[in-house]
Structure formats: structure tokens, C-alpha cells
Design an enzyme around this catalytic site. Structure first.
Site, PDB file in Angstrom:
ATOM      1  CG  ASP A  55      -2.261   0.689   0.992  1.00  0.00           C
ATOM      2  OD1 ASP A  55      -2.243   1.924   1.155  1.00  0.00           O
ATOM      3  OD2 ASP A  55      -3.290   0.064   0.681  1.00  0.00           O
ATOM      4  CG  ASP A  56       0.436   6.069   0.871  1.00  0.00           C
ATOM      5  OD1 ASP A  56       1.412   6.346   0.139  1.00  0.00           O
ATOM      6  OD2 ASP A  56      -0.392   6.922   1.258  1.00  0.00           O
ATOM      7  CB  CYS A 104      -3.614   9.031   1.652  1.00  0.00           C
ATOM      8  SG  CYS A 104      -5.023   8.810   0.557  1.00  0.00           S
ATOM      9  CE  LYS A 130      -6.071   0.854  -1.064  1.00  0.00           C
ATOM     10  NZ  LYS A 130      -5.977   0.388   0.340  1.00  0.00           N
ATOM     11  CG  ASP A 132      -6.090   6.124  -1.660  1.00  0.00           C
ATOM     12  OD1 ASP A 132      -7.284   6.448  -1.612  1.00  0.00           O
ATOM     13  OD2 ASP A 132      -5.420   5.862  -0.648  1.00  0.00           O
ATOM     14  CD1 TRP A 167     -11.205   6.030   0.289  1.00  0.00           C
ATOM     15  CD2 TRP A 167     -11.451   8.230  -0.137  1.00  0.00           C
ATOM     16  NE1 TRP A 167      -9.953   6.610   0.260  1.00  0.00           N
ATOM     17  CE2 TRP A 167     -10.069   7.948   0.010  1.00  0.00           C
ATOM     18  CE3 TRP A 167     -11.852   9.549  -0.401  1.00  0.00           C
ATOM     19  CZ2 TRP A 167      -9.093   8.943  -0.121  1.00  0.00           C
ATOM     20  CZ3 TRP A 167     -10.880  10.534  -0.523  1.00  0.00           C
ATOM     21  CH2 TRP A 167      -9.523  10.230  -0.385  1.00  0.00           C
ATOM     22  NE  ARG A 185     -12.297   1.311   0.938  1.00  0.00           N
ATOM     23  CZ  ARG A 185     -11.243   1.950   1.433  1.00  0.00           C
ATOM     24  NH1 ARG A 185     -10.018   1.548   1.145  1.00  0.00           N
ATOM     25  NH2 ARG A 185     -11.411   2.979   2.234  1.00  0.00           N
ATOM     26  CG  ASP A 189      -9.493   4.138   5.059  1.00  0.00           C
ATOM     27  OD1 ASP A 189      -9.994   4.450   3.967  1.00  0.00           O
ATOM     28  OD2 ASP A 189      -8.289   4.217   5.307  1.00  0.00           O
TER      29      ASP A 189
HETATM   30  C1  GAL Z   1      -6.609   5.702   2.274  1.00  0.00           C
HETATM   31  C2  GAL Z   1      -7.138   4.339   1.825  1.00  0.00           C
HETATM   32  C3  GAL Z   1      -6.494   3.290   2.696  1.00  0.00           C
HETATM   33  C4  GAL Z   1      -4.994   3.357   2.570  1.00  0.00           C
HETATM   34  C5  GAL Z   1      -4.497   4.769   2.897  1.00  0.00           C
HETATM   35  C6  GAL Z   1      -3.020   4.929   2.610  1.00  0.00           C
HETATM   36  O1  GAL Z   1      -7.143   6.675   1.445  1.00  0.00           O
HETATM   37  O2  GAL Z   1      -8.522   4.325   1.929  1.00  0.00           O
HETATM   38  O3  GAL Z   1      -6.973   2.005   2.334  1.00  0.00           O
HETATM   39  O4  GAL Z   1      -4.636   3.011   1.254  1.00  0.00           O
HETATM   40  O5  GAL Z   1      -5.197   5.742   2.144  1.00  0.00           O
HETATM   41  O6  GAL Z   1      -2.551   6.211   2.864  1.00  0.00           O
END
Ligand code: GAL
Length: 392
Positions: A55-56, A104, A130, A132, A167, A185, A189
Site C-alpha cells: 500500500d502507501d 494520502c 490499488k 487511491d 471511498w 471501494r 476506511d
Molecule cells: C486511504 C485508503 C487506505 C490506505 C491509505 C493509505 O485513502 O482508503 O486504504 O490506502 O489511504 O494512505
């Protein structure tokens, strides 16, 4: 817009593991290698979990001079080598970026550089992206931004599952497929608690179920494109699902009853099953939950129907989901504080009729019995009994 591509990917809801809830912004290459090994060692790969998604925070703070994403110093061998490591274990590899100028957590992202980044991902051997919704959108609406990456992924010579993480703000179930998405999504979250206070970050399990019942998003859901109520919080403690920028005081992790409800409902919803916990400390209870074959068969049923509520009243809920063999999965969920009996009848749920005789199988115990139509189960507080009903 790309609504005519053959949809070979995502014929059933994707299953795998994502780094965010367990490692947040501290994720390293070593964590990903360990997670890949653990997915194999715990038997989760054997059960069908196949994607390992970073992920991020995997990327460096600067791009190269042409705008390509570079891995951070925590990924010293680079993403192609990590993809190889994951592939050698019979798994598939995913990465994360955002449909804005920044992720994010403030790292470089992909808006306006979709083609360049999709080419990088394909060269590295990525199987899942993924995407975002953070950063500056430069005035472009969600459909436009997500279509740009969908087209870019379509243009490269590699099959890449496209996971839209918007989201649920602009009802992505209406357009997710048309921009090439394989899952989107539908919610904010998810965090590892039963209910979130309205002013807290994220949704609890019960909040997410309420939202899935309310949004009426089932029509777009099915083979090739899935509503995604977010990662599984099974195994997670109070702070998981949070970044350091979003502190939240959560009192306690999910109880066993809440975890059973969480997993039963994600399977009944035919949701993507992305595990969000540190696999090196998975408890036996959680491993057995995540590998329950009867529930996984409901999640992965080829019809791909999203379960819906038949009854939501006085803390007793009945939800059902039609299955490819003419039967149905039926969930009996207790929202109250005391054990209770919950009953329904095959005529009130979506089962193929005609035979007058049905075989019932309890998905937790494996016990089986016959019924002429009545279905009655007992559920502990916040727990869910779930059965598979098949016409004889
Ligand atoms: C949110 C996302 C999470 C995760 C996070 C990482 O926007 O909904 O699942 O990816 O960012 O910063």
C-alpha cells in the site's frame, strides 16, 4: 472509456493481503517478503489468498527527472526484484498509487502520469494496482481521473487487476466497470472495532454493514467487478488502520463474535478478501476463520451475487445470497446484547423452489440436517450464524 474489454480478471472476488493495516507507512521490503512467506506457511495461499499488495509509502519522496516513481530506501532491491520474490512463491504482486498529485501520505502519485506509471508497473511485473483518491485532483472529476488510469492499464502488455479506492464518494459502483475497474471501494476506511463514533476516523464493522445495506449497489456487482467494503480487520488490534496523521483512541480489538460476523458478512457480500493483519502473529482462531472452506465457497461462488438483507428489525437480521447451485447462503445476525433465536423460511430468502425439501449445512460446525422450509438458528450477541441451504 473502456467498457468493452474482455473481463478475464477478477471473475471471483480477489483474495490476498495488503500491507496498510499492519504496517502503515513503516512498510519495508523485508515486511513484504515475510508476508509472502507467511501467506504460504499459514496455508492461506492454499485456501485461495493470492495477491500481496504494498500500500502507501513504498515510493521515494522524489520522482526521477521524467516523473517516474522510484522505490524508497526501504525497498533497496527495487520493485521488479520484489515482484520476482512474490511470484516465485506462487503469488501475485500489487502496488498502490493515487489519482491525484500525491498519495494520502504525501508521496508522489500518478495524476497526469498514468501511462508512464502503468508502463513502469508492467515492466516491474505488477499484477494488481490499488488506485487511491488523495492529492490535488487539478479540477478533474473522479470518473475522468479513474478512466485515465484504466486506459493506461489497458494499454500495457500485462494483465493488471485495477482496484479503485475512491471511498464510495461518487458512487463508483455506477462507473467502476466502465473505467476498467475490477473492484471499487464502496466505503470509507474500515477500522478494527465494532462501531466508530461519527466524529472518529473510519467505519466499524457494524457501520460498514449498515452502509452496504443502504447504498443499493448490488446491481453492478458480479464477475469482473466487485463492491469493496475494505480490508479484513481480523487479527488487528486497536491502532491498525490508522496512519500517524490520524490518531484515534480505540478501546479494544474485535471480539471473536465480531470477527465471525465480519468474515461471514464479507463472504455473504461476495466482497474482495484482502487480509489486513500481520501474518506472523496470526492466532489459530483467526487462521481457521480466514480459511473456512464453507465460507470461502460462498464468497467465491461463480454467480457472484452480493448478499442483501431480507429482514433488519429488533436487533435480529436475516441476510441471504443466491448461489450457483440453486441454493442460498443465509446469515442470522444478532445485533443485540443477549443470545437470541432468529428464524426465517426458505420462501423468504432467495432459494430455487420446487422440491419442498432442503439440505442445510451450518458453515461454522459443518453439521447438516434437512428441512421442509423452516430455518431457525441461535446467535450470541454480535455473532452471526450462517448456513448453506440447498434444494434436495
Ligand atoms: C486511504 C485508503 C487506505 C490506505 C491509505 C493509505 O485513502 O482508503 O486504504 O490506502 O489511504 O494512505
Amino acid at each position: 472509456m473502456t467498457d468493452d474489454r474482455p473481463r478475464q480478471l477478477g471473475r471471483t472476488p480477489p483474495m490476498g493481503w495488503n500491507s496498510w493495516n499492519a504496517f502503515s507507512c513503516d512498510v519495508t521490503e523485508a515486511d513484504i517478503r515475510t508476508a509472502a512467506d507467511a501467506l504460504v506457511d499459514t496455508g492461506l495461499r492454499e485456501a485461495g489468498y493470492e495477491y500481496i499488495v504494498v500500500d502507501d509509502c513504498w515510493m521515494a519522496t522524489e520522482t526521477d527527472s521524467e516523473g517516474r516513481l522510484l522505490p524508497s530506501a526501504d525497498f533497496p532491491n527495487g520493485m521488479a526484484a520484489l515482484a520476482d520474490y512474490v511470484h516465485e512463491r506462487g503469488l501475485k504482486f500489487g502496488l498502490y498509487t493515487s489519482a491525484g498529485t500525491k498519495t494520502c501520505q504525501g508521496y508522489p502519485a500518478s495524476l497526469g502520469r498514468e501511462r508512464l506509471h502503468a508502463e513502469q508497473f508492467a515492466e516491474w511485473g505488477i499484477d494488481y494496482l490499488k488506485y487511491d483518491n488523495c492529492g490535488d485532483h487539478r479540477g478533474r472529476d473522479a470518473i475522468d481521473r479513474y478512466a485515465a488510469m484504466g486506459d493506461a492499464l489497458e494499454s500495457v502488455d500485462r494483465e493488471i487487476v485495477y482496484s479503485i479506492c475512491e471511498w464510495g464518494e461518487n458512487r463508483p459502483w455506477k462507473w467502476g466497470r466502465n473505467v476498467g475497474g475490477h473492484l471499487w471501494r464502496a466505503t470509507d476506511d474500515l477500522v478494527a472495532k465494532w462501531r466508530a463514533d461519527p466524529d472518529e476516523f473510519g467505519l466499524g464493522i457494524a457501520d460498514a454493514l449498515d452502509r452496504m445495506a443502504d447504498i443499493d449497489a448490488g446491481a453492478a456487482h458480479g464477475p469482473g467487478g466487485w463492491n469493496d467494503p475494505d480490508m479484513l480487520q481480523i487479527g488487528n488490534g486497536p491502532q491498525s488502520g490508522q496512519s500517524e496523521h490520524e490518531p484515534v483512541d480505540v478501546q479494544r480489538p474485535l471480539t471473536k463474535a465480531e470477527r465471525r460476523t465480519h468474515f461471514a458478512f464479507w463472504c455473504l457480500l461476495a466482497a474482495p478478501l484482502m487480509i489486513g493483519t500481520d501474518l506472523t502473529s496470526l492466532s489459530r482462531f483467526d487462521r481457521e476463520l480466514l480459511t473456512n472452506e464453507r465460507l470461502l465457497a460462498i464468497d467465491q461462488d461463480p454467480l457472484g451475487i452480493q448478499g442483501t438483507p431480507d429482514r433488519r428489525d429488533s436487533d435480529a437480521e436475516v441476510w441471504s445470497k443466491r448461489l450457483a447451485d440453486g441454493g442460498a447462503a443465509v446469515a442470522f445476525h444478532n445485533r443485540g446484547d443477549a443470545e437470541r433465536d432468529i428464524s426465517t423460511h426458505v420462501s423468504a430468502v432467495d432459494v430455487a423452489g420446487g422440491t419442498g425439501r432442503y439440505r442445510v449445512c451450518d458453515c461454522w460446525t459443518g453439521n447438516e440436517w434437512d428441512t421442509g422450509g423452516s430455518l431457525a438458528m441461535t446467535a450470541d450477541p454480535r455473532d452471526t450464524a450462517i448456513v448453506r441451504v440447498t434444494p434436495c
